[in-house]
Scaffold this motif. Structure first.
Motif, PDB file in Angstrom:
ATOM      1  N   SER A   5     -21.565  24.715  13.355  1.00 12.56           N
ATOM      2  CA  SER A   5     -20.975  24.505  12.044  1.00 12.56           C
ATOM      3  C   SER A   5     -19.588  25.140  12.064  1.00 12.56           C
ATOM      4  CB  SER A   5     -21.831  25.163  10.963  1.00 12.56           C
ATOM      5  OG  SER A   5     -21.789  26.577  11.105  1.00 12.56           O
ATOM      6  N   PRO A 151     -15.186  21.791  13.007  1.00 10.21           N
ATOM      7  CA  PRO A 151     -15.463  23.029  13.739  1.00 10.21           C
ATOM      8  C   PRO A 151     -14.606  23.227  14.988  1.00 10.21           C
ATOM      9  CG  PRO A 151     -17.509  22.011  13.056  1.00 10.21           C
ATOM     10  CD  PRO A 151     -16.431  21.024  12.760  1.00 10.21           C
ATOM     11  N   ASN A 178     -20.692  24.521   6.151  1.00 10.55           N
ATOM     12  CA  ASN A 178     -22.028  24.336   6.710  1.00 10.55           C
ATOM     13  C   ASN A 178     -22.384  22.887   6.976  1.00 10.55           C
ATOM     14  OD1 ASN A 178     -23.528  26.997   6.895  1.00 10.55           O
ATOM     15  ND2 ASN A 178     -22.690  27.137   4.839  1.00 10.55           N
ATOM     16  N   THR A 194     -27.745  23.399   6.993  1.00  7.33           N
ATOM     17  CA  THR A 194     -27.443  24.194   8.182  1.00  7.33           C
ATOM     18  C   THR A 194     -27.266  23.322   9.413  1.00  7.33           C
ATOM     19  OG1 THR A 194     -29.820  24.514   8.596  1.00  7.33           O
ATOM     20  CG2 THR A 194     -28.684  26.209   7.314  1.00  7.33           C
ATOM     21  N   PRO A 196     -25.513  21.319  12.267  1.00  9.92           N
ATOM     22  CA  PRO A 196     -24.177  21.480  12.861  1.00  9.92           C
ATOM     23  C   PRO A 196     -23.305  20.272  12.593  1.00  9.92           C
ATOM     24  CG  PRO A 196     -25.793  20.958  14.560  1.00  9.92           C
ATOM     25  CD  PRO A 196     -26.563  21.190  13.281  1.00  9.92           C
ATOM     26  N   LEU A 197     -21.997  20.527  12.629  1.00  7.35           N
ATOM     27  CA  LEU A 197     -21.041  19.467  12.338  1.00  7.35           C
ATOM     28  C   LEU A 197     -20.431  18.841  13.578  1.00  7.35           C
ATOM     29  CD1 LEU A 197     -19.006  20.777   9.287  1.00  7.35           C
ATOM     30  CD2 LEU A 197     -20.274  18.653   9.398  1.00  7.35           C
TER      31      LEU A 197
END
Length: 337
Positions: A5, A151, A178, A194, A196-197
């Motif tokens: 994230s 990110p 987030n 939560t 991940p990006l």
């Protein structure tokens, strides 16, 4: 590569920088034991000790003032202002000291500090936790201003900012912390997910300050955006069915005017998007620069889509944001002009 994230990417950037350079120190309100209100500094104090990651009183002017003094004597502070809305007591330190110390000392001193600040809305934080005052920093000679949109850029830009010899304002869009943020919506989807990006390289790497990037190639209209608005712009282009070229500015100052002008001269149309209020926002500077550089290539007026000129709403903040519907309407109107 690791999936992270934006919060994790920012933390990784500080951890890498602290591991490689003992001059890097991290401090601010609740950043030590607690790990920061958004947990961006979680674990840093346990790993590097209280001398290199520590808590401060609730005193933004003191945080920035101490960082300037440390920088003048050889350290590289990376400080956190808990919300960008809280930076106003420190604004005089930023403008009158940090931005001017190199010039005032004829180059004898520099000010290698990074001031990290969560910016923008998305958490229903109201008027004192949701502002987007980036234009206040881009107006100040001597500062660099950075706004990442993902990110990987967040980590690379932050490491580059920490290594820069001059003060850098590092603005972190809270809606992207987030994720995942779905730009197609005018309301929160999973604002505190939560998941991940994106993929982020391990270890040390930098994204050069002052370089924009084309996120979505296109030929019909150029869209200039940064931070959260990059995702909104991409979603709006898809919804409107417009062959838009979306440029992620990444660094507002220094601005990559070459990439911007090259795109606008190709598409001959331009739309500018930002979350801050319309009047005197950074978009006005972008419009002026595009007009100066590309006037004879333009086939339509440059349009802006921004926050409304009202005090920041609380419960209605998702109606306040420039969403894909408003941006899509601007894209269509520009194409029809």
């Amino acid at each position: 590569m690791a999936r992270m994230s934006m919060i994790e990417a920012i933390r990784s950037a500080m951890e890498v920088s602290m591991a490689e350079d003992e001059r890097v120190v991290v401090f601010g309100e609740d950043v030590g034991y607690f790990g920061g209100v958004f947990r961006c500094t979680q674990g840093l104090q346990q790993k590097y000790g209280v001398a290199r990651c520590f808590d401060t009183p609730i005193n933004e002017s003191g945080i920035v003032g101490a960082a300037i003094g440390m920088a003048a004597y050889g350290l590289r502070p990376c400080v956190e202002i808990q919300f960008v809305d809280y930076m106003y007591p420190a604004y005089d330190q930023i403008v009158s000291e940090a931005a001017r110390i190199r010039y005032r000392s004829a180059g004898q001193f520099t000010c290698p500090i990074v001031i990290r600040m969560p910016t923008g809305g998305g958490i229903f934080g109201g008027q004192t936790h949701s502002q987007s005052p980036e234009a206040l920093f881009t107006h100040v000679a001597g500062l660099k201003t950075v706004v990442p949109s993902n990110p990987q850029d967040a980590k690379g830009l932050l490491i580059a900012a920490i290594e820069d010899p001059d003060p850098v304002i590092f603005l972190e869009p809270k809606r992207l912390y987030n994720g995942p943020f779905d730009g197609h919506h005018d309301r929160p989807v999973t604002p505190w997910s939560t998941h991940p990006l994106g993929e982020v390289p391990d270890g040390h790497f930098t994204v050069r300050l002052g370089e924009a990037v084309v996120r979505r190639p296109g030929k019909a209209v150029t869209v200039l955006a940064y931070g959260t608005m990059v995702h909104v712009a991409e979603a709006a282009a898809e919804e409107a069915g417009v062959d838009a070229e979306v440029i992620d500015l990444r660094t507002l100052l220094p601005l990559d005017l070459e990439t911007v002008a090259t795109s606008v001269k190709k598409t001959r149309r331009c739309v500018v998007i930002h979350e801050a209020t319309l009047t005197s926002g950074f978009g006005a500077e972008l419009v002026a620069l595009v007009q100066e550089e590309c006037f004879w290539h333009l086939e339509a007026p440059i349009m802006r889509v921004a926050g409304y000129d009202t005090p920041y709403p609380h419960a209605q903040e998702w109606a306040y944001f420039p969403g894909p519907r408003r941006v899509a309407e601007a894209l269509v109107a520009t194409m029809e002009a």
